[in-house]
Design a protein around this motif. Sequence first.
Motif, PDB file in Angstrom:
ATOM      1  N   LYS A 233      -5.959  21.929   5.228  1.00  0.00           N
ATOM      2  CA  LYS A 233      -5.750  20.522   5.570  1.00  0.00           C
ATOM      3  C   LYS A 233      -4.654  19.920   4.692  1.00  0.00           C
ATOM      4  O   LYS A 233      -4.560  20.208   3.509  1.00  0.00           O
ATOM      5  N   ARG A 234      -3.866  19.055   5.304  1.00  0.00           N
ATOM      6  CA  ARG A 234      -2.929  18.237   4.542  1.00  0.00           C
ATOM      7  C   ARG A 234      -3.638  16.893   4.350  1.00  0.00           C
ATOM      8  O   ARG A 234      -3.909  16.184   5.313  1.00  0.00           O
ATOM      9  N   VAL A 235      -3.970  16.591   3.104  1.00  0.00           N
ATOM     10  CA  VAL A 235      -4.792  15.418   2.787  1.00  0.00           C
ATOM     11  C   VAL A 235      -3.916  14.329   2.170  1.00  0.00           C
ATOM     12  O   VAL A 235      -3.049  14.612   1.336  1.00  0.00           O
ATOM     13  N   TYR A 236      -4.168  13.104   2.579  1.00  0.00           N
ATOM     14  CA  TYR A 236      -3.437  11.944   2.087  1.00  0.00           C
ATOM     15  C   TYR A 236      -4.410  10.925   1.507  1.00  0.00           C
ATOM     16  O   TYR A 236      -5.583  10.899   1.880  1.00  0.00           O
ATOM     17  N   VAL A 237      -3.905  10.080   0.631  1.00  0.00           N
ATOM     18  CA  VAL A 237      -4.669   8.948   0.127  1.00  0.00           C
ATOM     19  C   VAL A 237      -3.827   7.683   0.290  1.00  0.00           C
ATOM     20  O   VAL A 237      -2.593   7.739   0.285  1.00  0.00           O
ATOM     21  N   ALA A 238      -4.527   6.574   0.437  1.00  0.00           N
ATOM     22  CA  ALA A 238      -3.896   5.255   0.448  1.00  0.00           C
ATOM     23  C   ALA A 238      -4.305   4.550  -0.838  1.00  0.00           C
ATOM     24  O   ALA A 238      -5.493   4.499  -1.169  1.00  0.00           O
ATOM     25  N   GLU A 239      -3.316   4.058  -1.546  1.00  0.00           N
ATOM     26  CA  GLU A 239      -3.556   3.320  -2.788  1.00  0.00           C
ATOM     27  C   GLU A 239      -3.159   1.869  -2.596  1.00  0.00           C
ATOM     28  O   GLU A 239      -2.120   1.575  -1.975  1.00  0.00           O
ATOM     29  N   ASP A 240      -3.958   0.978  -3.151  1.00  0.00           N
ATOM     30  CA  ASP A 240      -3.581  -0.430  -3.116  1.00  0.00           C
ATOM     31  C   ASP A 240      -2.606  -0.715  -4.259  1.00  0.00           C
ATOM     32  O   ASP A 240      -2.215   0.192  -5.010  1.00  0.00           O
ATOM     33  N   ASP A 241      -2.222  -1.968  -4.425  1.00  0.00           N
ATOM     34  CA  ASP A 241      -1.223  -2.332  -5.437  1.00  0.00           C
ATOM     35  C   ASP A 241      -1.684  -2.064  -6.860  1.00  0.00           C
ATOM     36  O   ASP A 241      -0.863  -1.909  -7.759  1.00  0.00           O
ATOM     37  N   SER A 242      -2.996  -1.979  -7.069  1.00  0.00           N
ATOM     38  CA  SER A 242      -3.515  -1.693  -8.416  1.00  0.00           C
ATOM     39  C   SER A 242      -3.608  -0.193  -8.691  1.00  0.00           C
ATOM     40  O   SER A 242      -3.967   0.208  -9.796  1.00  0.00           O
ATOM     41  N   GLY A 243      -3.329   0.632  -7.679  1.00  0.00           N
ATOM     42  CA  GLY A 243      -3.444   2.078  -7.833  1.00  0.00           C
ATOM     43  C   GLY A 243      -4.800   2.633  -7.444  1.00  0.00           C
ATOM     44  O   GLY A 243      -5.030   3.838  -7.538  1.00  0.00           O
ATOM     45  N   ALA A 244      -5.704   1.776  -6.980  1.00  0.00           N
ATOM     46  CA  ALA A 244      -7.023   2.234  -6.536  1.00  0.00           C
ATOM     47  C   ALA A 244      -6.885   2.951  -5.196  1.00  0.00           C
ATOM     48  O   ALA A 244      -6.146   2.496  -4.314  1.00  0.00           O
ATOM     49  N   ILE A 245      -7.584   4.063  -5.048  1.00  0.00           N
ATOM     50  CA  ILE A 245      -7.608   4.764  -3.763  1.00  0.00           C
ATOM     51  C   ILE A 245      -8.582   4.023  -2.849  1.00  0.00           C
ATOM     52  O   ILE A 245      -9.760   3.892  -3.163  1.00  0.00           O
ATOM     53  N   VAL A 246      -8.047   3.544  -1.719  1.00  0.00           N
ATOM     54  CA  VAL A 246      -8.841   2.727  -0.799  1.00  0.00           C
ATOM     55  C   VAL A 246      -9.110   3.433   0.525  1.00  0.00           C
ATOM     56  O   VAL A 246      -9.818   2.910   1.377  1.00  0.00           O
ATOM     57  N   GLY A 247      -8.544   4.628   0.694  1.00  0.00           N
ATOM     58  CA  GLY A 247      -8.776   5.389   1.900  1.00  0.00           C
ATOM     59  C   GLY A 247      -8.171   6.772   1.771  1.00  0.00           C
ATOM     60  O   GLY A 247      -7.366   7.030   0.866  1.00  0.00           O
ATOM     61  N   SER A 248      -8.584   7.648   2.664  1.00  0.00           N
ATOM     62  CA  SER A 248      -8.057   9.005   2.681  1.00  0.00           C
ATOM     63  C   SER A 248      -8.098   9.519   4.113  1.00  0.00           C
ATOM     64  O   SER A 248      -8.910   9.072   4.929  1.00  0.00           O
TER      65      SER A 248
ATOM     66  N   MET B 122       0.850  -1.172   0.000  1.00  0.00           N
ATOM     67  CA  MET B 122       0.000   0.000   0.000  1.00  0.00           C
ATOM     68  C   MET B 122       0.898   1.239   0.000  1.00  0.00           C
ATOM     69  O   MET B 122       1.876   1.305   0.726  1.00  0.00           O
ATOM     70  N   LEU B 123       0.526   2.196  -0.815  1.00  0.00           N
ATOM     71  CA  LEU B 123       1.233   3.466  -0.909  1.00  0.00           C
ATOM     72  C   LEU B 123       0.370   4.545  -0.267  1.00  0.00           C
ATOM     73  O   LEU B 123      -0.812   4.658  -0.590  1.00  0.00           O
ATOM     74  N   ILE B 124       0.962   5.329   0.633  1.00  0.00           N
ATOM     75  CA  ILE B 124       0.274   6.492   1.197  1.00  0.00           C
ATOM     76  C   ILE B 124       1.025   7.722   0.719  1.00  0.00           C
ATOM     77  O   ILE B 124       2.241   7.812   0.869  1.00  0.00           O
ATOM     78  N   ARG B 125       0.280   8.639   0.113  1.00  0.00           N
ATOM     79  CA  ARG B 125       0.890   9.838  -0.458  1.00  0.00           C
ATOM     80  C   ARG B 125      -0.038  11.023  -0.256  1.00  0.00           C
ATOM     81  O   ARG B 125      -1.222  10.855   0.051  1.00  0.00           O
TER      82      ARG B 125
END
Length: 159
Positions: A47-62, A1-4
Amino acid sequence: MLIREAAAGDWPRIWPFWHRIAAGETYTWDPDTDEEAARALWMAPAKRVYVAEDDSGAIVGSAFVTPNYGGPAARIANAGFMVDPDRAGRGVGRALAEHILASAEAEGYRGMVFNAVVETNPAVRLWTSLGFTIVGTIPEAYEHPRFGSVGLHVMYRAL
């Protein structure tokens, strides 16, 4: 998972689960919030906003972090978290929370407060496992669609 950090173009992929969650059982936002107002709430410049992406690049959380107060109390952060309900129970919330806590501390915040955690929200277990304490509960403050009037916790953790 990537958080950016979130980009403006991420909103259309956040909105579908934001809308489901805001209209659900855990947030105090108006369930009838339209997309434009929701975007202004979640993606506000302060706000400093982040997203979590799964291995496919889908955003699964923020999640976001922002000052909870101004002036001399501006070193206390507030945060909001949303995980796509279809991805619940897979560690997305914990990963976002750990990232936000580390980011807030690196930005110089001294603590984090959650102002209104619905007491029936399963995330209460997550927050307490990460060191948050319930500093108070506002009784019967939230009209839960299944449980009726339930309390709202105020939770805090030093950073």
